[in-house]
Design a protein around this motif. Structure first.
Motif, PDB file in Angstrom:
ATOM      1  N   CYS A  51      78.527 -13.145  75.717  1.00  0.00           N
ATOM      2  CA  CYS A  51      77.780 -14.027  75.924  1.00  0.00           C
ATOM      3  C   CYS A  51      76.624 -12.723  76.297  1.00  0.00           C
ATOM      4  O   CYS A  51      75.523 -12.697  77.148  1.00  0.00           O
ATOM      5  N   LEU A  52      76.563 -12.227  75.039  1.00  0.00           N
ATOM      6  CA  LEU A  52      75.369 -11.049  74.950  1.00  0.00           C
ATOM      7  C   LEU A  52      73.366 -11.862  75.344  1.00  0.00           C
ATOM      8  O   LEU A  52      73.336 -11.408  75.812  1.00  0.00           O
ATOM      9  N   VAL A  53      73.818 -13.193  74.597  1.00  0.00           N
ATOM     10  CA  VAL A  53      72.495 -14.225  74.052  1.00  0.00           C
ATOM     11  C   VAL A  53      72.242 -14.934  75.219  1.00  0.00           C
ATOM     12  O   VAL A  53      71.889 -14.378  75.769  1.00  0.00           O
ATOM     13  N   LYS A  54      73.235 -14.816  76.247  1.00  0.00           N
ATOM     14  CA  LYS A  54      72.561 -15.306  77.818  1.00  0.00           C
ATOM     15  C   LYS A  54      72.477 -14.711  78.909  1.00  0.00           C
ATOM     16  O   LYS A  54      71.763 -14.860  79.770  1.00  0.00           O
ATOM     17  N   ASP A  55      72.876 -13.354  78.695  1.00  0.00           N
ATOM     18  CA  ASP A  55      73.048 -11.949  79.456  1.00  0.00           C
ATOM     19  C   ASP A  55      71.877 -11.822  79.024  1.00  0.00           C
ATOM     20  O   ASP A  55      71.192 -10.934  80.046  1.00  0.00           O
ATOM     21  N   PHE A  56      71.649 -11.340  77.959  1.00  0.00           N
ATOM     22  CA  PHE A  56      69.469 -11.304  78.363  1.00  0.00           C
ATOM     23  C   PHE A  56      68.336 -12.450  78.368  1.00  0.00           C
ATOM     24  O   PHE A  56      67.849 -12.959  77.834  1.00  0.00           O
ATOM     25  N   GLN A  57      68.129 -11.325  79.438  1.00  0.00           N
ATOM     26  CA  GLN A  57      66.614 -12.953  79.607  1.00  0.00           C
ATOM     27  C   GLN A  57      65.504 -11.715  80.375  1.00  0.00           C
ATOM     28  O   GLN A  57      65.499 -10.320  80.590  1.00  0.00           O
ATOM     29  N   CYS A  58      64.706 -12.611  80.297  1.00  0.00           N
ATOM     30  CA  CYS A  58      62.719 -11.546  80.323  1.00  0.00           C
ATOM     31  C   CYS A  58      62.419 -12.301  81.710  1.00  0.00           C
ATOM     32  O   CYS A  58      62.503 -13.491  81.674  1.00  0.00           O
ATOM     33  N   HIS A  59      61.802 -11.715  82.259  1.00  0.00           N
ATOM     34  CA  HIS A  59      61.268 -11.863  83.751  1.00  0.00           C
ATOM     35  C   HIS A  59      59.435 -12.991  82.903  1.00  0.00           C
ATOM     36  O   HIS A  59      59.403 -12.106  81.711  1.00  0.00           O
ATOM     37  N   GLY A  60      59.255 -14.048  83.274  1.00  0.00           N
ATOM     38  CA  GLY A  60      57.952 -13.872  83.259  1.00  0.00           C
ATOM     39  C   GLY A  60      57.864 -15.252  82.523  1.00  0.00           C
ATOM     40  O   GLY A  60      59.151 -16.065  82.054  1.00  0.00           O
ATOM     41  N   VAL A  65      61.087 -18.988  72.037  1.00  0.00           N
ATOM     42  CA  VAL A  65      60.774 -17.945  70.416  1.00  0.00           C
ATOM     43  C   VAL A  65      60.587 -16.634  71.408  1.00  0.00           C
ATOM     44  O   VAL A  65      61.220 -15.618  69.962  1.00  0.00           O
ATOM     45  N   CYS A  66      59.615 -16.479  72.227  1.00  0.00           N
ATOM     46  CA  CYS A  66      59.489 -14.550  72.342  1.00  0.00           C
ATOM     47  C   CYS A  66      60.847 -14.331  72.715  1.00  0.00           C
ATOM     48  O   CYS A  66      60.835 -12.710  72.746  1.00  0.00           O
ATOM     49  N   LEU A  67      61.593 -14.773  73.229  1.00  0.00           N
ATOM     50  CA  LEU A  67      62.833 -14.138  74.746  1.00  0.00           C
ATOM     51  C   LEU A  67      63.946 -13.760  72.971  1.00  0.00           C
ATOM     52  O   LEU A  67      64.429 -12.933  73.185  1.00  0.00           O
ATOM     53  N   ALA A  68      64.188 -14.359  71.752  1.00  0.00           N
ATOM     54  CA  ALA A  68      64.740 -14.095  70.696  1.00  0.00           C
ATOM     55  C   ALA A  68      63.977 -13.307  70.058  1.00  0.00           C
ATOM     56  O   ALA A  68      65.005 -12.236  69.528  1.00  0.00           O
ATOM     57  N   CYS A 183      59.788  -5.754  76.581  1.00  0.00           N
ATOM     58  CA  CYS A 183      59.355  -6.330  75.249  1.00  0.00           C
ATOM     59  C   CYS A 183      57.604  -6.401  74.828  1.00  0.00           C
ATOM     60  O   CYS A 183      56.911  -7.244  75.338  1.00  0.00           O
ATOM     61  N   SER A 184      57.346  -6.433  73.669  1.00  0.00           N
ATOM     62  CA  SER A 184      55.904  -7.165  73.356  1.00  0.00           C
ATOM     63  C   SER A 184      56.343  -6.964  71.664  1.00  0.00           C
ATOM     64  O   SER A 184      56.045  -5.853  71.782  1.00  0.00           O
ATOM     65  N   THR A 185      55.841  -7.849  70.895  1.00  0.00           N
ATOM     66  CA  THR A 185      56.059  -7.922  69.873  1.00  0.00           C
ATOM     67  C   THR A 185      54.264  -8.154  69.082  1.00  0.00           C
ATOM     68  O   THR A 185      53.645  -9.156  70.073  1.00  0.00           O
ATOM     69  N   CYS A 194      61.846  -7.071  81.351  1.00  0.00           N
ATOM     70  CA  CYS A 194      63.558  -8.082  80.580  1.00  0.00           C
ATOM     71  C   CYS A 194      65.227  -7.354  81.169  1.00  0.00           C
ATOM     72  O   CYS A 194      64.594  -5.723  81.254  1.00  0.00           O
ATOM     73  N   VAL A 195      65.994  -8.267  81.381  1.00  0.00           N
ATOM     74  CA  VAL A 195      66.633  -7.464  81.772  1.00  0.00           C
ATOM     75  C   VAL A 195      68.644  -7.819  80.963  1.00  0.00           C
ATOM     76  O   VAL A 195      68.005  -8.523  80.639  1.00  0.00           O
ATOM     77  N   LEU A 196      69.778  -7.279  81.774  1.00  0.00           N
ATOM     78  CA  LEU A 196      70.956  -7.429  80.565  1.00  0.00           C
ATOM     79  C   LEU A 196      71.618  -7.470  82.091  1.00  0.00           C
ATOM     80  O   LEU A 196      71.584  -6.956  82.738  1.00  0.00           O
ATOM     81  N   LEU A 197      72.238  -9.290  82.195  1.00  0.00           N
ATOM     82  CA  LEU A 197      73.402  -9.478  82.531  1.00  0.00           C
ATOM     83  C   LEU A 197      74.599  -8.529  82.464  1.00  0.00           C
ATOM     84  O   LEU A 197      74.662  -8.161  81.435  1.00  0.00           O
TER      85      LEU A 197
END
Length: 239
Positions: A51-60, A65-68, A183-185, A194-197
């Protein structure tokens, strides 16, 4: 009728190979157990990464699309794919060696029995005992240089695989968890924090794999040196 017999006899052959009591193949049961344990270990530790996709979260205020995109930038290199590939390579090399060794041993045993039966011994008990003695004699790596070389190359290949895998775990996979994620693209200006649960569980899985790789490396070195000392150094002295 021959095809089903061969397919159905695959499991007994594998079990027979793992329980071989002869001294021809040093540590056969041990390496068979390590191969099974290694595959099971990779299967267990990868659960925390499913569940790596669900565990990856970003603040703000960040869009999906940006999260992906942040996720793809952070996990630019594969993780589970590398673990699966190393586990497959470890098992594949082991069973390839087992196949060639078992085929060579089968041919040597067949030749030995044929030579024993051609002597036409009168006593059946002595004939059986003679065959057993020949079987013990052919299970000697010091007399079979190609098999001995293949046995030594096996340890070097497994050692090389584990060295590369350990380097990947330490230099590529571990920083994905320990380092902070910013993260900055081009499309998504940030930087986003961003954090990883579940970092502790993921870190523990990497530590377990790294520890097991070190154990395999030590066993490869020990078996390599022991084989050289037993079948090359001591074997040359007995000649």
């Amino acid at each position: 009728m021959a095809q089903p017999t061969k397919l159905g006899g695959a499991a007994p052959v594998i079990l027979k190979m793992s329980k071989d009591p002869t001294k021809f193949y040093i540590g056969r049961a041990l390496w068979f157990s390590i191969t099974f344990l290694y595959g099971s270990l990779v299967y267990v530790v990868q659960i925390t990464w499913l569940c790596l996709v669900k565990d990856f979260q970003c603040h703000g205020n960040i869009s999906k699309v940006c999260l992906a995109e942040c996720y793809e930038n952070h996990f630019a290199r594969p993780v589970l794919g590398v673990w699966y590939m190393v586990g497959f390579a470890f098992s594949f090399i082991f069973f390839v060696m087992e196949f060639f060794v078992s085929q060579s041993v089968h041919k040597l045993t067949k030749i030995s029995k044929k030579d024993s039966l051609e002597k036409k011994l009168a006593d059946s008990d002595s004939k059986t005992e003679h065959v057993k003695i020949n079987e013990e004699e052919i299970f000697d790596l010091s007399r079979e240089k190609p098999l001995l070389a293949m046995y030594l190359v096996y340890f070097l290949i497994q050692l090389s695989i584990q060295v590369v895998f350990l380097a990947i775990l330490i230099h590529y996979h571990l920083p994905l968890i320990k380092n902070s994620i910013r993260c900055s693209t081009h499309m998504c200006y940030g930087p986003y924090e961003c954090v990883l649960l579940g970092t502790q569980e993921k870190m523990m899985s990497i530590v377990i794999l790294a520890t097991f790789s070190v154990v395999i490396m030590m066993l490869c070195i020990m078996f390599f040196l022991y084989t050289i000392n037993t079948y090359l150094a001591m074997g040359s002295q007995t000649l």
